[in-house]
Motif scaffolding. Structure first.
Motif, PDB file in Angstrom:
ATOM      1  N   LEU A   1      18.346  -3.403  20.943  1.00 48.44           N
ATOM      2  CA  LEU A   1      18.097  -2.373  21.947  1.00 48.44           C
ATOM      3  C   LEU A   1      16.760  -2.556  22.655  1.00 48.44           C
ATOM      4  O   LEU A   1      16.480  -1.846  23.626  1.00 48.44           O
ATOM      5  N   THR A   2      15.959  -3.502  22.189  1.00 46.49           N
ATOM      6  CA  THR A   2      14.680  -3.745  22.874  1.00 46.49           C
ATOM      7  C   THR A   2      14.906  -4.170  24.321  1.00 46.49           C
ATOM      8  O   THR A   2      14.118  -3.818  25.209  1.00 46.49           O
ATOM      9  N   LEU A   3      15.986  -4.907  24.578  1.00 39.55           N
ATOM     10  CA  LEU A   3      16.285  -5.330  25.949  1.00 39.55           C
ATOM     11  C   LEU A   3      16.598  -4.125  26.828  1.00 39.55           C
ATOM     12  O   LEU A   3      16.138  -4.045  27.977  1.00 39.55           O
ATOM     13  N   ILE A   4      17.373  -3.174  26.296  1.00 43.64           N
ATOM     14  CA  ILE A   4      17.726  -1.977  27.058  1.00 43.64           C
ATOM     15  C   ILE A   4      16.478  -1.149  27.355  1.00 43.64           C
ATOM     16  O   ILE A   4      16.274  -0.682  28.484  1.00 43.64           O
ATOM     17  N   VAL A   5      15.632  -0.972  26.360  1.00 48.12           N
ATOM     18  CA  VAL A   5      14.395  -0.209  26.550  1.00 48.12           C
ATOM     19  C   VAL A   5      13.469  -0.936  27.514  1.00 48.12           C
ATOM     20  O   VAL A   5      12.840  -0.314  28.384  1.00 48.12           O
ATOM     21  N   GLY A   6      13.385  -2.246  27.392  1.00 48.33           N
ATOM     22  CA  GLY A   6      12.508  -3.021  28.248  1.00 48.33           C
ATOM     23  C   GLY A   6      12.908  -2.939  29.717  1.00 48.33           C
ATOM     24  O   GLY A   6      12.045  -2.734  30.601  1.00 48.33           O
ATOM     25  N   ILE A   7      14.191  -3.084  30.001  1.00 51.51           N
ATOM     26  CA  ILE A   7      14.652  -2.994  31.395  1.00 51.51           C
ATOM     27  C   ILE A   7      14.470  -1.582  31.932  1.00 51.51           C
ATOM     28  O   ILE A   7      14.110  -1.395  33.105  1.00 51.51           O
ATOM     29  N   PHE A   8      14.680  -0.585  31.087  1.00 50.90           N
ATOM     30  CA  PHE A   8      14.459   0.802  31.507  1.00 50.90           C
ATOM     31  C   PHE A   8      13.002   1.008  31.931  1.00 50.90           C
ATOM     32  O   PHE A   8      12.720   1.605  32.981  1.00 50.90           O
ATOM     33  N   LEU A   9      12.079   0.514  31.120  1.00 49.74           N
ATOM     34  CA  LEU A   9      10.655   0.642  31.457  1.00 49.74           C
ATOM     35  C   LEU A   9      10.309  -0.140  32.726  1.00 49.74           C
ATOM     36  O   LEU A   9       9.473   0.300  33.524  1.00 49.74           O
ATOM     37  N   LEU A  10      10.956  -1.289  32.912  1.00 49.12           N
ATOM     38  CA  LEU A  10      10.723  -2.080  34.118  1.00 49.12           C
ATOM     39  C   LEU A  10      11.190  -1.325  35.364  1.00 49.12           C
ATOM     40  O   LEU A  10      10.493  -1.295  36.380  1.00 49.12           O
ATOM     41  N   LEU A  11      12.362  -0.691  35.272  1.00 53.08           N
ATOM     42  CA  LEU A  11      12.877   0.100  36.398  1.00 53.08           C
ATOM     43  C   LEU A  11      11.983   1.298  36.678  1.00 53.08           C
ATOM     44  O   LEU A  11      11.733   1.636  37.848  1.00 53.08           O
ATOM     45  N   CYS A  12      11.517   1.930  35.622  1.00 51.83           N
ATOM     46  CA  CYS A  12      10.612   3.076  35.797  1.00 51.83           C
ATOM     47  C   CYS A  12       9.311   2.636  36.474  1.00 51.83           C
ATOM     48  O   CYS A  12       8.808   3.321  37.376  1.00 51.83           O
ATOM     49  N   SER A  13       8.769   1.512  36.041  1.00 46.57           N
ATOM     50  CA  SER A  13       7.518   1.014  36.620  1.00 46.57           C
ATOM     51  C   SER A  13       7.696   0.683  38.097  1.00 46.57           C
ATOM     52  O   SER A  13       6.847   1.020  38.938  1.00 46.57           O
ATOM     53  N   ALA A  14       8.821   0.020  38.416  1.00 44.06           N
ATOM     54  CA  ALA A  14       9.081  -0.320  39.815  1.00 44.06           C
ATOM     55  C   ALA A  14       9.235   0.933  40.666  1.00 44.06           C
ATOM     56  O   ALA A  14       8.747   0.993  41.799  1.00 44.06           O
ATOM     57  N   SER A  15       9.879   1.947  40.111  1.00 43.48           N
ATOM     58  CA  SER A  15      10.057   3.200  40.848  1.00 43.48           C
ATOM     59  C   SER A  15       8.722   3.879  41.108  1.00 43.48           C
ATOM     60  O   SER A  15       8.475   4.412  42.205  1.00 43.48           O
ATOM     61  N   LEU A  16       7.833   3.865  40.128  1.00 39.49           N
ATOM     62  CA  LEU A  16       6.518   4.480  40.298  1.00 39.49           C
ATOM     63  C   LEU A  16       5.684   3.731  41.333  1.00 39.49           C
ATOM     64  O   LEU A  16       4.942   4.340  42.118  1.00 39.49           O
TER      65      LEU A  16
END
Length: 504
Positions: free
Chosen positions: A139-154
């Motif tokens: 699940l680290t991949l799922i969490v990692g991509i989620f954080l990447l999307l959040c960072s890009a959105s910010l």
């Protein structure tokens, strides 16, 4: 005149679309669908991750995880700890995977300046959900991509204009709705059929069985393993759990051969082969028999592979209590107490440390001499069972497993030598025992059987006569149909050690 219900529904959809709420509605739909899946067909996924990761609230744990596996693993383990409550875990995982949709759509809007009419934003969310359906996928991949999307959105949020503006034709609300819902339906249908075609039923059954074994729900264990074997599938772990459950239900010697024991004695236990996938399961049979030293070794090997997980810490603490190593047991309890949801269990085990007793465990070799040192046979459980019976002669499980071990390994003569030990346990010999004894009688003579205090029933002699007639004519179909669960059929056609009775 009242407006028909479907007309009202269409008006509501148009209203939602015109109010730019369609994205939020689809997000909610994804959340509900994913949550339902994690609560039903994927419930085993949450159990697997929760049992293989333990989050601790200590600085030492933080520094260890971050330095060895990274901050992403630390954050993932923090999320996984909440899988302890399946409903809560399902909510969190559903929100995590469904949020890919909203975040991707937001990024598309910021990059192009256009609304995602084709609902391409659903694809990342579907991928994330389908990725989680395999227990082995981290699940680290799922969490990692989620954080990447959040960072890009910010990063893109302060922008007033699109980075790559695309000029598109003005689309009416009606066509926007048609395009969006049509594409969403296509993607959902494709995802549904992909899910069904790639669903791992075997993995689910094995994890459900493991969960039932941990909770000692032997009825469930038999249900899952029987359903698995009835489908014509064969798996060593399933067979191992099935026979273990049969013993705890008092049915091992009566139903040992209901399914072909093509693995021979390896169906009764897991020989040590340094297989990291098996190390967490081998202790069950040794714990049940009372061979605590060997159960401890399997648990420790599991800790080497998986780290300090809840099952490992709990088992090592319990085993060390019986092995009279209270300080070692306290060390594992102290670690367990640093988690969020296992403090109560840790306190209960701590009370057992004070009494020196573990209610659900039996130490069969408690009175065995410790000098000279004796090393366990990690490839063959037979010598261990004999050792246990030497110092714990009333150990019924050790006796039944030894007799079954000797039968499955074609050692009928040795089986007969241990047979008198069961006289206090059975009013009549179990059927497969009598069938094996009949083979012995054909070689050694009925007088030898009588001298041991046993006799062959007329029913068994008649049954063998029928078997022998079919065997001489090589009517294999009739043999399998009528005698597939007999020891004679096992010896002739199933045993991996050949069809001959083995000598010492």
């Amino acid at each position: 005149m009242n407006t028909p219900a479907y007309i009202g529904g269409i008006h509501l959809i148009f209203f939602l679309c015109s109010m730019k709420k369609l994205s939020f509605c689809l997000f909610l739909v994804l959340c509900v669908v994913y949550f339902s899946a994690y609560q039903s067909s994927l419930s085993h996924i949450l159990f697997y991750h929760e049992q293989h990761h333990l989050f601790l609230y200590t600085k030492a744990y933080y520094h260890h995880i971050v330095s060895s596996e990274g901050i992403l693993r630390y954050l993932t383990n923090f999320l996984i700890q909440f899988f302890y409550y399946p409903a809560l875990g399902s909510v969190l995982l559903a929100l995590l995977t469904a949020s890919y949709y909203l975040l991707t759509q937001y990024l598309i809007k910021k990059l192009t300046g256009l609304y995602d009419v084709l609902q391409l934003s659903i694809l990342p969310s579907l991928w994330a959900f389908l990725y989680t359906k395999e227990a082995g996928n981290e699940l680290t991949l799922i969490v990692g991509i989620f954080l990447l999307l959040c960072s890009a959105s910010l990063i893109l949020t302060p922008l007033k204009k699109a980075i790559l503006p695309i000029k598109g034709k003005n689309i009416t609300t009606k066509w926007k709705l048609i395009f969006s819902l049509s594409m969403a339906t296509i993607f959902a249908t494709g995802g549904y059929f992909y899910f069904l075609s790639h669903y791992n039923f075997s993995e689910r059954t094995m994890l459900q069985t493991t969960e039932a074994v941990q909770s000692k729900d032997w009825d469930k264990v038999l249900y899952y393993t029987t359903r698995y074997q009835d489908a014509g599938r064969n798996n060593q772990l399933i067979n191992y759990f099935h026979l273990l459950a049969l013993y705890h239900k008092g049915e091992l010697v009566h139903h040992l051969l209901d399914y072909p024991q093509v693995l021979g004695v390896r169906g009764l236990y897991l020989p040590w082969t340094s297989n990291s996938r098996e190390c967490e399961f081998g202790h069950y049979v040794y714990e049940s028999i009372g061979h605590i030293n060997e159960a401890h070794r399997w648990a420790f090997e599991s800790m080497v592979v998986w780290g300090e997980t809840e099952p490992v810490l709990k088992n090592l603490a319990r085993y060390n209590i019986l092995l009279q190593r209270p300080k070692v047991a306290q060390r594992f309890v102290n670690t367990l107490k640093q988690s969020l949801f296992y403090q109560k269990e840790a306190v209960e085990i701590e009370q057992q440390i004070k009494t020196g007793k573990v209610p659900d465990l039996h130490y069969a070799l408690k009175n065995a001499p410790t000098k000279p040192a004796r090393f366990s046979n990690i490839l063959n459980i037979g010598p261990e069972l004999q050792q246990i019976l030497t110092y714990d002669p009333t150990n019924r499980m050790a006796l039944e497993y030894l007799l079954c071990h000797l039968l499955l390994s074609n050692h009928i003569e040795k089986f007969v030598s241990f047979l008198p030990l069961i006289k206090d346990h059975y009013d009549r010999l179990p059927r497969i025992f009598e069938e094996a004894l009949h083979i012995y009688a054909l070689q050694a003579g009925k007088e030898k059987v009588t001298s041991l205090g046993f006799s062959i029933s007329p029913e068994t002699e008649e049954s063998f006569a029928q078997y022998y007639t079919l065997w001489k004519t090589q009517d294999l179909e009739a043999l399998e149909r009528s005698f597939r669960s007999t020891y004679w059929y096992y010896l002739h056609y199933i045993s991996p050690y050949g069809s001959k009775v083995l000598q010492e």
